[in-house]
Design an enzyme around this catalytic site. Structure first.
Site, PDB file in Angstrom:
ATOM      1  N   ASP A   1       0.853  -1.259   0.020  1.00 48.22           N
ATOM      2  CA  ASP A   1      -0.061   0.072  -0.062  1.00 48.22           C
ATOM      3  C   ASP A   1       0.844   1.110  -0.131  1.00 48.22           C
ATOM      4  O   ASP A   1       1.872   1.121   0.666  1.00 48.22           O
ATOM      5  CB  ASP A   1      -0.916  -0.073   1.243  1.00 48.22           C
ATOM      6  CG  ASP A   1      -1.775  -0.948   1.254  1.00 48.22           C
ATOM      7  OD1 ASP A   1      -2.365  -1.261  -0.103  1.00 48.22           O
ATOM      8  OD2 ASP A   1      -2.613  -1.396   2.296  1.00 48.22           O
TER       9      ASP A   1
ATOM     10  N   ASP B   1      -7.007  -1.313  -4.603  1.00 43.10           N
ATOM     11  CA  ASP B   1      -7.963  -1.226  -3.369  1.00 43.10           C
ATOM     12  C   ASP B   1      -9.128   0.027  -4.155  1.00 43.10           C
ATOM     13  O   ASP B   1     -10.031  -0.163  -3.894  1.00 43.10           O
ATOM     14  CB  ASP B   1      -7.414  -0.507  -2.079  1.00 43.10           C
ATOM     15  CG  ASP B   1      -6.466  -1.555  -1.704  1.00 43.10           C
ATOM     16  OD1 ASP B   1      -6.804  -2.860  -1.842  1.00 43.10           O
ATOM     17  OD2 ASP B   1      -5.517  -1.012  -0.709  1.00 43.10           O
TER      18      ASP B   1
END
Length: 179
Positions: A122, A136
């Protein structure tokens, strides 16, 4: 083969674009930002938005940590479901088709990270929101578009039923012509 490409071309193109952008951006982050590090060339923007290098063993946005295997299996199930269900979506329901493609691209992007690296990389940090990535975002936007597409479809059906009811009412109220 031509029939399959004709049916799935939009799914293949959008899911591939999402997957490529996701994997390239994650590779850039892994290569250039040390784990736990951050980068933002515009310091005035750093309190609100920055790039960080973080890992996630759970679901999107850091939810359900340590559930990587479950989410890998879920990504496979969702992808298979999308491939099977996609041809049943009407061709003129472009919004719904795009939404499914975005969800599949995101699911496969995070699945690749889980298989190759273990955790998902991330790197997008906005305010106090959990750190996330392109996959995401694609899944989230895809779900939002799917809900919007379903709502719009329901609205069209409702308007069509109302028009049919109005036409039937007008026919009942119209005086019969004398012969």
């Amino acid at each position: 083969m031509k029939k399959i490409l004709n049916e799935y071309w939009l799914l293949i193109v959008i899911a591939s674009v999402v997957l490529i952008i996701d994997q390239v951006t994650k590779a850039i982050v892994r290569a250039n930002i040390p784990f736990g590090g951050r980068w933002m060339p515009l310091e005035w923007l750093a309190p609100y938005f920055r790039f960080v290098h973080w890992e996630n063993t759970g679901a999107a946005f850091g939810l359900f940590q340590q559930g990587g295997v479950v989410f890998a299996i879920l990504a496979v199930i969702v992808s298979v479901f999308i491939v099977v269900y996609y041809p049943q979506v009407p061709r003129d329901a472009t919004l719904m088709r795009v939404s499914l493609a975005m969800q599949m691209g995101g699911a496969l992007g995070n699945l690749i990270d889980r298989i190759v690296f273990g955790p998902v990389t991330d790197f997008i940090s906005v305010l106090g929101f959990p750190v996330f990535n392109i996959a995401d975002s694609s899944i989230t936007i895809g779900v939002g578009l799917l809900i919007l597409g379903l709502w719009l479809s329901e609205q069209r059906e409702s308007q069509g039923e109302q028009a049919e009811d109005q036409k039937a009412q007008e026919e009942l109220e119209a005086p019969e012509e004398l012969v």
